[in-house]
Design a protein around this motif. Structure first.
Motif, short mmCIF file in Angstrom:
data_model
loop_
_atom_site.label_atom_id
_atom_site.label_comp_id
_atom_site.label_asym_id
_atom_site.label_seq_id
_atom_site.Cartn_x
_atom_site.Cartn_y
_atom_site.Cartn_z
N LEU A 488 51.57 29.99 56.03
CA LEU A 488 52.16 30.00 54.69
C LEU A 488 53.67 29.75 54.68
O LEU A 488 54.17 28.98 53.84
N PRO A 489 54.47 30.35 55.59
CA PRO A 489 55.92 30.05 55.56
C PRO A 489 56.21 28.59 55.88
O PRO A 489 57.21 28.04 55.40
N GLN A 490 55.37 27.93 56.69
CA GLN A 490 55.58 26.53 57.01
C GLN A 490 55.22 25.64 55.81
O GLN A 490 55.86 24.61 55.58
N VAL A 491 54.19 26.05 55.05
CA VAL A 491 53.78 25.26 53.89
C VAL A 491 54.76 25.46 52.74
O VAL A 491 55.07 24.51 52.00
N TYR A 492 55.26 26.68 52.57
CA TYR A 492 56.16 27.00 51.45
C TYR A 492 57.43 27.66 52.00
O TYR A 492 57.63 28.87 51.86
N PRO A 493 58.31 26.90 52.59
CA PRO A 493 59.50 27.46 53.25
C PRO A 493 60.53 28.05 52.29
O PRO A 493 61.35 28.89 52.70
N LYS A 494 60.52 27.68 51.02
CA LYS A 494 61.53 28.15 50.08
C LYS A 494 61.12 29.42 49.34
O LYS A 494 61.92 29.97 48.58
N LEU A 495 59.90 29.88 49.54
CA LEU A 495 59.42 31.05 48.81
C LEU A 495 59.57 32.32 49.65
O LEU A 495 59.52 32.28 50.89
N ASN A 496 59.74 33.47 48.97
CA ASN A 496 59.86 34.74 49.69
C ASN A 496 58.63 35.64 49.53
O ASN A 496 58.44 36.59 50.29
N LYS A 497 57.80 35.38 48.52
CA LYS A 497 56.58 36.16 48.33
C LYS A 497 55.55 35.27 47.64
O LYS A 497 55.89 34.51 46.74
N ILE A 498 54.29 35.40 48.06
CA ILE A 498 53.23 34.56 47.49
C ILE A 498 51.92 35.35 47.46
O ILE A 498 51.68 36.22 48.33
N LEU A 499 51.09 35.06 46.46
CA LEU A 499 49.77 35.71 46.33
C LEU A 499 48.70 34.70 46.75
O LEU A 499 48.56 33.65 46.13
N PHE A 500 47.97 35.06 47.81
CA PHE A 500 46.92 34.18 48.32
C PHE A 500 45.59 34.53 47.65
O PHE A 500 45.19 35.70 47.57
N LEU A 501 44.89 33.49 47.14
CA LEU A 501 43.59 33.67 46.48
C LEU A 501 42.55 32.76 47.12
O LEU A 501 42.83 31.60 47.41
N ASP A 502 41.34 33.31 47.32
CA ASP A 502 40.20 32.49 47.74
C ASP A 502 39.61 31.79 46.52
O ASP A 502 39.84 32.21 45.37
N ASP A 503 38.82 30.73 46.76
CA ASP A 503 38.26 29.99 45.63
C ASP A 503 36.96 30.59 45.10
O ASP A 503 36.37 30.07 44.15
N ASP A 504 36.47 31.71 45.68
CA ASP A 504 35.25 32.35 45.19
C ASP A 504 35.56 33.67 44.48
O ASP A 504 34.79 34.62 44.54
N ILE A 505 36.73 33.71 43.81
CA ILE A 505 37.12 34.91 43.07
C ILE A 505 37.26 34.59 41.59
O ILE A 505 37.36 33.42 41.20
N VAL A 506 37.27 35.65 40.78
CA VAL A 506 37.54 35.54 39.35
C VAL A 506 38.60 36.58 39.01
O VAL A 506 38.47 37.75 39.39
N VAL A 507 39.65 36.15 38.32
CA VAL A 507 40.72 37.06 37.91
C VAL A 507 40.39 37.60 36.52
O VAL A 507 40.07 36.84 35.61
N GLN A 508 40.48 38.91 36.36
CA GLN A 508 40.12 39.56 35.09
C GLN A 508 41.30 40.25 34.41
O GLN A 508 41.18 40.67 33.25
N LYS A 509 42.42 40.41 35.13
CA LYS A 509 43.59 41.09 34.56
C LYS A 509 44.86 40.38 35.01
O LYS A 509 44.85 39.56 35.93
N ASP A 510 45.94 40.75 34.36
CA ASP A 510 47.24 40.20 34.75
C ASP A 510 47.61 40.69 36.15
O ASP A 510 47.52 41.89 36.44
N LEU A 511 48.02 39.78 37.01
CA LEU A 511 48.28 40.11 38.42
C LEU A 511 49.76 40.25 38.75
O LEU A 511 50.11 40.45 39.92
N THR A 512 50.63 40.16 37.76
CA THR A 512 52.07 40.19 38.07
C THR A 512 52.50 41.53 38.67
O THR A 512 53.53 41.59 39.34
N GLY A 513 51.72 42.58 38.45
CA GLY A 513 52.07 43.88 39.04
C GLY A 513 52.06 43.85 40.55
O GLY A 513 52.71 44.69 41.20
N LEU A 514 51.34 42.93 41.15
CA LEU A 514 51.29 42.86 42.61
C LEU A 514 52.63 42.48 43.21
O LEU A 514 52.93 42.84 44.35
N TRP A 515 53.44 41.74 42.47
CA TRP A 515 54.76 41.38 42.99
C TRP A 515 55.71 42.58 43.00
O TRP A 515 56.72 42.56 43.68
N ARG A 516 55.37 43.62 42.27
CA ARG A 516 56.22 44.82 42.22
C ARG A 516 55.73 45.90 43.19
O ARG A 516 56.35 46.96 43.30
N VAL A 517 54.63 45.66 43.88
CA VAL A 517 54.11 46.64 44.85
C VAL A 517 55.04 46.70 46.06
O VAL A 517 55.44 45.67 46.62
#
Length: 677
Positions: A488-517
């Motif tokens: 991930l750091p090689q693919v996105y060298p300018k970012l400091n935090k990222i949320l990785f998701l698989d393609d077999d998931i469904v999001v049901q709520k706002d996920l922005t709280g994860l960046w504050r964990v």
């Protein structure tokens, strides 16, 4: 009869009875004496209890009367009427110590229990006898004439102790019998539990856990009749009873026809009860003609072993087919990808670009990494995230696909942009830095030994034979898209935090709280998956290898890929990619783990993973049919990990609705490829 007279005289003198000199009273004395000699032994055994006919009836009714006293009372009552016993009592009252009342009051009171009286101990018997002072007449009577009839306190105590010991032994024997019965029942239950339930299934009728009020007993009865008919048919053929064998065969066919594929009593045909009756009559006839316990037992055992082998074979075939279905792409999705790819490359280059590209490296936004070759699955992930986001314009999606699906992925999101969010699609084959000289996995995948390992089931001739190796041929284990999560750091060298998701998931709520964990200095934030013993390190890694045993705890809790928040700054400081390379190089001969990305992930992020609340990520919708609906509804992300993906026909119906509601079935491409609900 001078001898008799002398005996009477001697007896009378010995008894100490003074005879009346009057002629009228002598015959009366003789009668009383004879009656006494006849009844004295009975009075001795009966003791104080016999002094009226009424008392006999009353004493027999008491529950705690000694058995010897009760027997004597019954004999006395049978010999004499109430009137005779009352006369005896009235005529012996003047005999002093020889009367029944004297026996009752003075001599045998310690021998018998009163109704309701507590047990008398040996010490109390001795004290009672010490307190009592007999008269001279009584001492003479018992010392001279009946020394053998008097029990000493010691004898009385021994007698009572013997009786208590008998009662104790009887109670112990009863208790032992009860204990033995309970032990035998428990042993039988344990033996029944040891029977392979995979073979017996519902037919384990003795197992308590199979108790059920709604057991469809009629269906089971028909099946049991068929089984017994097959047994009797086999025995009949062994005994050359061809007529009975043909009759049983005909009944088996009729029962199969009546039962069909029905599994519940409610679906049975009306003719089944009559069929059961007829089959029962034939089975009764067969039992009378050919029944042999040893032969029946042997046949049933043989049938059980045959069914066991058949079940094992079917399980292998089922595993093979489910793995085959899991790795294939449905025609509709393949059609969608092909049509989108053709249309994408027909677009002019200036129309292939996404808007808001300036947000791709903005660290103040919420960035998602999604690596997929499934257009429909990726669209559900993006759509569900945006619909449930509070500020969609602040979300940035980084999609990476392979060369085959790159055009389709671009075309879909060009036609269906995610609102105000930013999206960008890349091709993993264009990452020039990702080569075999840098990446151990690519080097290993290109080796002939690895190709042989992954494809060694090519020459298997049966379905069941190839089932154990088919899982190694799943494309996700051979695709770099699956291993790109370690770069991930090689693919996105300018970012400091990222949320990785698989393609077999469904999001049901706002996920922005994860960046504050607060990850507390760790690299990976993930939901742990271990139970009491499930999904721990020893389930994934080979702890017989010293390199594994030396560096990891076998009871350490596993965690899940699918929704992970990564701190890329700490990643770079800890050189996570370097750790991954080191373990991957050590596993070139597959001695540390077999396949997949979770085992190396557990090793790479060991001690660097912060557990998240379980409500963030609920797993198992691709294999577990018993997930609590409340847990699913409360989850921020639900994950269809397992073979039963929601886009496949083998998906579990009860979970599929959470996924399909984010698909636009009225879309021209969806309708054109017949991707219906």
């Amino acid at each position: 009869m001078p001898g008799a007279k002398m005996a009477i005289k001697r007896g009378n003198s010995n008894m100490g009875i003074r005879r009346n000199n009057g002629g009228g009273g002598s015959w009366m004395s003789i009668v009383v004496l004879v009656l006494f000699l006849v009844l004295a032994p009975v009075g001795f055994f009966v003791g104080r209890r016999v002094y009226s006919a009424a008392s006999i009836d009353q004493d027999i009714s008491k529950q705690n009367v000694d058995w010897r006293a009760r027997l004597a009372l019954m004999h006395v009552q049978s010999l004499f009427s109430k009137k005779v016993i009352d006369v005896i009592k009235a005529n012996t009252d003047d005999l002093g110590p020889l009367s029944f009342d004297s026996f009752r009051k003075n001599n045998l009171s310690a021998s018998w229990k009163f109704s309701g009286q507590e047990d008398v101990g040996p010490t109390e018997i001795v004290e009672t006898n010490k307190k009592r002072t007999p008269t001279d007449k009584e001492e003479k009577l018992f010392d001279d004439s009946h020394p053998q009839s008097v029990d000493t306190p010691a004898k009385l105590a021994r007698r009572q102790l013997r009786e208590k010991r008998r009662e104790t032994r009887a109670a112990d024997l009863v208790k032992k019998d009860d204990d033995i019965i309970i032990k035998l029942e428990n042993a039988a239950i344990e033996r029944s539990k040891s029977v392979d339930s995979a073979v017996l299934g519902k037919y384990s009728i003795w197992r308590k856990e199979n108790d059920n009020d709604n057991t469809d007993t009629t269906v089971r009865l028909v099946r049991d009749q068929i089984i017994m008919a097959r047994v009797y048919k086999s025995i009949a053929m062994m005994k050359n009873n061809t007529k009975l064998a043909r009759e049983l065969q005909n009944q088996i066919k009729e029962s199969h026809r009546a039962l069909g594929d029905v599994a519940a009593d409610a679906d049975l045909n009306r003719s089944v009860p009559e069929r059961i009756k007829i089959m029962g009559q034939v089975l009764s006839k067969a039992k009378n003609e050919v029944y042999d316990c040893k032969l029946v037992t042997g046949k049933l055992r043989a049938m059980l072993q045959s069914a066991d082998e058949e079940v094992r074979s079917l399980k292998k075939q089922s595993t093979f087919l489910s793995q085959l279905a899991a790795k294939t792409i449905p025609n509709g999705i393949h059609c969608l990808s092909m049509r989108l790819t053709i249309d994408y490359y027909l677009l002019p280059p200036e129309k292939r670009k996404f808007p808001r590209s300036e947000n791709l490296e903005n660290p103040n936004l919420y960035h998602y990494a999604l690596f997929s070759d499934n257009v429909l699955a990726a669209s559900v992930v993006v759509n569900s995230t945006i619909i449930n986001a509070k500020e969609p314009e602040k979300h940035v999606f980084h999609l990476v696909s392979d060369k085959l699906n790159f055009g389709a992925m671009n075309m879909w999101f060009l036609l269906n942009p995610p609102g105000k969010s930013t999206i960008h699609v890349e091709n993993v084959d264009e990452f020039k830095w990702l080569n075999s000289s840098y990446c151990p996995v690519l080097r290993q995948l290109e080796s002939s030994a690895m190709k042989e390992y992954y494809f060694k089931s090519d020459h298997q001739t049966t379905l069941s034979a190839g089932s154990s190796n088919l899982k190694y041929r799943n494309p996700k284990y051979l695709s770099m898209l699956n291993h790109l999560r370690f770069y991930l750091p090689q693919v996105y060298p300018k970012l400091n935090k990222i949320l990785f998701l698989d393609d077999d998931i469904v999001v049901q709520k706002d996920l922005t709280g994860l960046w504050r964990v607060d990850l507390k200095g760790n690299v990976n934030g993930a939901v742990e998956t271990c139970g009491e013993s499930f999904h721990r390190f020893d389930k994934y890694l080979n702890f017989s290898n010293p390199n594994i045993a030396r560096n990891f705890d076998p009871n350490a809790c596993g965690w899940a890929y699918g929704m992970n928040v990564f701190d890329l700054d700490v990643w770079k400081k800890k050189d996570i990619t370097g750790i991954y390379h080191r373990w991957q190089n050590m596993n070139e001969d597959r001695v540390l783990w077999k396949l997949g990305t979770l085992p190396p992930g557990l090793m790479t992020f060991y001690g660097l993973t912060q557990p998240l609340d379980k409500s963030w990520h609920v797993l198992g919708l691709g294999y577990n049919p018993s997930i609590d609906k409340n847990d699913i509804d409360k989850a921020a992300v639900i994950h269809y990990n397992g073979n039963m993906k929601p886009w496949l026909e083998l998906a579990m119906t009860r979970y599929r609705s959470y996924w399909i509601k984010y698909i636009k079935f009225d879309h021209p491409y969806i309708r054109g490829c017949k991707l219906g609900q």
